[in-house]
Scaffold this active site. Structure first.
Site, PDB file in Angstrom:
ATOM      1  N   MET A  25      37.777  44.383  37.744  1.00 30.44           N
ATOM      2  CA  MET A  25      38.363  45.141  38.374  1.00 30.44           C
ATOM      3  C   MET A  25      37.583  46.179  38.888  1.00 30.44           C
ATOM      4  O   MET A  25      36.869  46.817  38.228  1.00 30.44           O
ATOM      5  CB  MET A  25      39.686  45.592  37.648  1.00 30.44           C
ATOM      6  N   GLU A  55      32.554  43.670  42.799  1.00 30.89           N
ATOM      7  CA  GLU A  55      33.390  44.824  42.330  1.00 30.89           C
ATOM      8  C   GLU A  55      32.584  45.985  43.017  1.00 30.89           C
ATOM      9  O   GLU A  55      33.266  46.916  43.515  1.00 30.89           O
ATOM     10  CB  GLU A  55      33.460  44.944  40.836  1.00 30.89           C
TER      11      GLU A  55
END
Ligand code: B3K
Ligand code: ZN
Length: 881
Positions: free
Chosen positions: A270, A305
């Protein structure tokens, strides 16, 4: 139950928020069962919103202990605050503050969204709608706020406290065993990018100086004792930072960049601003525990990411329908990065394999949706191969369609115009329309229509006129809710090869000069004819070079033509594709004939021999060419009434035949590519190992005794996980005592290493034999198994459902029942992962009638359960529709 659960959310209903939240001041006191969160929100009416509208903040399973407006306490009476929302009917129409206190139980949070515990650490996951599980908020991506977060915890329990942005102050809380840190992120961001971590973690540190000379402190936090395994991730991070500066002119924009690896994570990683949180699978690697594929995966995900910092964070999405705006674009960027770092052709082949394996079945089944969906019931179910991988293909096509220069200019415009905003696909495309001076209206259909177009091509050669006529057609089958499809803009890269293997210069009156020069022809109507002139002899057509569009290509090509492409095509991708096409044709024919083990066309065996002869030119490419189409590739071609046992038998027979027929050449390769020297994960070394392991798999298929001997020796003597797992995979296909001994030994060696034990579970879940069902059931009771850990669940149950075609689709339905049982159990604790498991059923209507009956019965059994999550109910309803 939230009132909006299950509601259909439509893109066409989008309205700007009625209120904006400029700053968020959080004070979070971490505690396992009673974490206290105080949020101070500076709110004002949005000039673009509805004046005087009520303020509705989202919540999810929240418990409010105090609410104050402009410092004055409001009584939290029923109705205005529930676990799911906080409503102020008549908020002030000028700037005001709202203070909200909530109390959370992170240890009880098994959904792994919001604030939860992984091992002994506290961590968060807020995308897409997890922030509302921490505090009440306008939890939508177009509300951008500046966050300041004070995190407090017990010093011994959580010596490390990390947040978004830069650390401002830290210190002890006097008179207690607690300490705190304050993090401030100056970049306005949506709530889904909020993150915090607290725990007793080890770390590695490094630093990076941006092109403009700004120093950045880099940190990777991992479980204590595993620090050395973060070295490769750190190296990949620094290479990503440099690449984004060189290729897109994008520099990092904070003083620190931290990555935290946790072992309980619903997906890969994330991109939280300045504080990426990762599934440790995509951080930790050592030669003994990680394969070459793991290293490549780490490089890709670290880059992905990091690249989100610009494509996703600095420019975010206006609403969740625009998810591909950040995901498709960022996948495109990480694919380009890996292509530059490794072999472009091999990377392209790997990406197309993924697209075909994961996205094509989605696009032709009940879960098909646009790259930009029009509606959703549960946004977490739209983090799909269509949004990510097809989304990346659309960007790649755009680049081909308007050209490299206009694409680069368009990207620069996008960063300039939309930095600091929440943007849409329209915003994005407008930059490329301006940069290229092209009308992208028709191109935009790639975002608006689901389904994989079928391109059929026929060619006719006229020797007297020395012309070649190529007829192209496109059509797209209906998908749920879309019966009529308008033609797409399809860039088709084409080359002609003469009978000696030389390239033929392209000349034609029907094509534009730019098309002839680039070799990319645009098919935008249902049909197009191109006549090439000055073609002195009958050529071989190489079409869809480098997979220039995400389509299915149907082109009659016989063995001679395919073999000519394999031997001579200058496009490495199409050399690989030629063998895939040839093998798929053979296998489909074998399955359809009802004689899956009929003798194999000797020309195909000779072709594979030629690949071995040329293997030294590019071992990684050779390994890719040698890899036969998967069982699902073959099933997709057959498309209906699928009998996975027949497919398995045909493929296995082909593998065995090649292994036996080419034993001498394979043995030579196997000996020649023996590992020497220290392990290095670079592409060249990895390619050599891939080739050797592919030779081993063929040898084991052709001659069990030889395979057993080689694989046992390789397993015992392996000095790295790629070779150990290659040997284990070969042994796993050979029933008997040696296999069981290997499995015991494997477990004993790596019992303490969760990521390796995941491989051990997967090895067993994917054995293509009837006993596997009982084996998997037994493994679910194993001390090392837990449904609470997503990696473990995916390693055993996910691998069984997607990586074991004959056993998941058992004729007796027991495979379906097993997976449905797991989905039902898991749904009570982790609906996101449960819904993901359930999507393995998306091809159920392509199976033969008896299997369809069993699959439907299993799905209906799940439907009959009275308490299903929105996540599972959404997938289930669409799968059964
Ligand atoms: N953006 C995250 C995915 C979040 C998934 C939420 N269910 C990882 C990524 O694509 O980079
Ligand atoms: Zn992403």
């Amino acid at each position: 139950m939230r009132p909006e659960t299950g509601h259909l959310i439509r893109l066409s209903d989008y309205l700007p928020p009625d209120y904006l939240i400029d700053t968020v001041d959080l004070d979070i006191k971490l505690d396992r069962h009673a974490t206290h969160v105080r949020a101070l929100l500076a709110i004002r009416p949005n000039p673009k919103g509805r004046a005087g509208a009520p303020l509705r903040l989202d919540g999810d399973e929240l418990k409010a202990t105090r609410i104050a407006l402009n410092g004055i306490d409001l009584q939290p009476t029923a109705g205005f605050v529930t676990p799911d929302q906080l409503v102020i009917e008549k908020p002030p129409q000028e700037p005001f503050t709202l203070q909200v206190e909530t109390v959370l139980d992170p240890a009880a949070n098994t959904k792994f969204t919001g604030l939860y515990r992984s091992g002994s650490a506290y961590c968060t996951q807020c995308e897409a709608e997890g922030f509302r599980r921490i505090t009440y908020f306008l939890d939508r991506p177009d509300v951008l706020s500046v966050y300041t977060t004070r995190i407090e915890a017990d010093k011994a329990e959580a010596p490390v406290l990390l947040g978004n942005g830069n650390r401002q102050v830290s210190g002890d809380v006097p008179g207690t065993s607690r300490h705190f840190a304050v993090w401030h992120d100056p970049h306005p961001k949506p709530s889904y990018l909020f993150a915090l971590v607290g725990g007793d973690l080890g770390h590695v540190r490094d630093s990076y100086t941006t092109k403009s000379g700004t120093p950045v402190e880099l940190g990777i936090y991992v479980e204590k004792g595993k620090e050395a395994r973060a070295a490769y991730a750190m190296d990949a991070l620094k290479r990503s930072m440099r690449w984004d500066e060189d290729m897109f002119g994008r520099e990092y924009d904070l003083d620190v960049f931290n990555i935290v690896a946790v072992s309980d994570f619903n997906m890969g990683a994330m991109e939280n601003k300045g504080l990426n949180v990762f599934n440790d699978k995509y951080v930790l690697a050592s030669s003994e525990t990680a394969t070459d594929a793991d290293y490549a995966g780490i490089e890709t995900v670290i880059a992905h990411e990091y690249f989100h910092n610009w494509t996703g964070n600095r420019i975010t999405c206006r609403d969740w329908f625009q998810l591909c705006l950040k995901e498709g674009l960022t996948v495109f960027r990480d694919q380009e990065f890996s292509s530059d770092e490794r072999s472009r052709t091999v990377k392209r082949i790997a990406d197309v394999r993924t697209l075909r394996a994961a996205q094509f079945p989605e696009d032709s089944g009940p879960l098909a949706h646009n790259v930009r969906p029009d509606t959703y019931r549960e946004i977490n179910n739209f983090y799909t191969a269509t949004v990510y991988n097809k989304g990346a293909e659309v960007i790649r096509m755009l680049k081909r369609f308007i050209g490299d220069k206009a694409f680069a200019d368009g990207m620069a415009l996008y960063f300039e115009r939309f930095d600091g905003t929440a943007a849409t696909v329209e915003n994005f495309l407008s930059c490329f329309a301006d940069a290229s001076q092209r009308d992208l209206t028709q191109f935009k259909r790639w975002y608006e229509q689901a389904g994989t177009p079928l391109v059929s091509a026929t060619s006719a050669y006229d020797a007297a006129a020395q012309t070649l006529t190529v007829d192209l057609k496109q059509s797209t089958a209906p998908t749920p809710g879309q019966s009529e499809k308008k033609p797409f803009v399809i860039p088709l890269s084409l080359g002609l090869i003469d009978h000696n293997g030389g390239a033929i210069a392209l000349a034609s009156e029907d094509a534009e000069a730019a098309e002839l020069q680039s070799g990319t022809f645009i098919l935008k109507s249902p049909e197009r004819r191109i006549t090439f002139r000055n073609v002195a002899s009958k050529p071989v057509v190489s079409l869809l070079r480098n997979f220039s569009a995400p389509v299915r290509l149907q082109m009659a090509a016989g063995p001679e033509e395919l073999l000519a492409l394999l031997a001579h095509d200058s496009d490495g991708f199409n050399r690989w594709q030629a063998v895939q096409t040839y093998a798929t044709d053979l296998l489909v024919q074998a399955v359809r004939s009802g004689e899956p083990t009929a003798p194999i066309d000797p020309r195909f065996i000779a072709a594979m021999d030629s690949v071995l002869v040329r293997a030294h030119e590019d071992p990684a490419l050779a390994a890719q060419i040698l890899a036969l189409p998967s069982e699902t590739d073959i099933a997709r071609e057959i498309a209906k009434d699928i009998d996975p046992d027949a497919i398995f038998a045909a493929r296995d027979h082909l593998q065995c035949t090649i292994g036996l027929a080419l034993q001498p050449a394979l043995t030579k390769i196997y000996a020649q590519y023996t590992e020497t020297g220290a392990y290095s994960p670079d592409a060249l070394s990895a390619g050599r190992r891939a080739l050797r392991n592919s030779a081993l798999a063929y040898l084991a298929a052709g001659d069990k005794a030889l395979g057993l001997e080689l694989a046992k020796a390789q397993f015992d003597g392996a000095t790295n996980m790629t070779n150990r797992l290659g040997a284990a995979a070969a042994l796993a296909t050979l029933p008997g005592a040696a296999r069981e001994t290997m499995l015991k030994d494997f477990y004993a060696r790596f019992a303490d290493d969760a990521l390796v034990i995941d491989k051990w579970f997967t090895l067993q879940a994917t054995i293509p034999e009837a006993e596997t069902l009982e084996r998997v059931k037994g493994l679910m009771a194993h001390e090392a198994f837990s449904l609470a850990n997503p990696n473990r669940t995916r390693a055993l149950i996910g691998a069984f459902a997607t990586g074991n075609q004959t056993q998941f689709h058992r004729a007796d339905g027991a495979g379906y029942e097993l997976v449905i049982d797991v989905v039902a159990r898991l749904d009570a604790t982790n609906p996101q992962v449960a819904a993901r498991m359930l999507s393995a059923f998306r091809t159920w209507r392509t199976m033969d009638a008896p299997r369809q009956t069993k699959a439907e019965a299993a799905l209906l059994r799940l439907k009959a359960k009275d308490k299903l999550s929105n996540d599972v109910a959404d997938i289930l309803t669409r799968t059964l529709a």
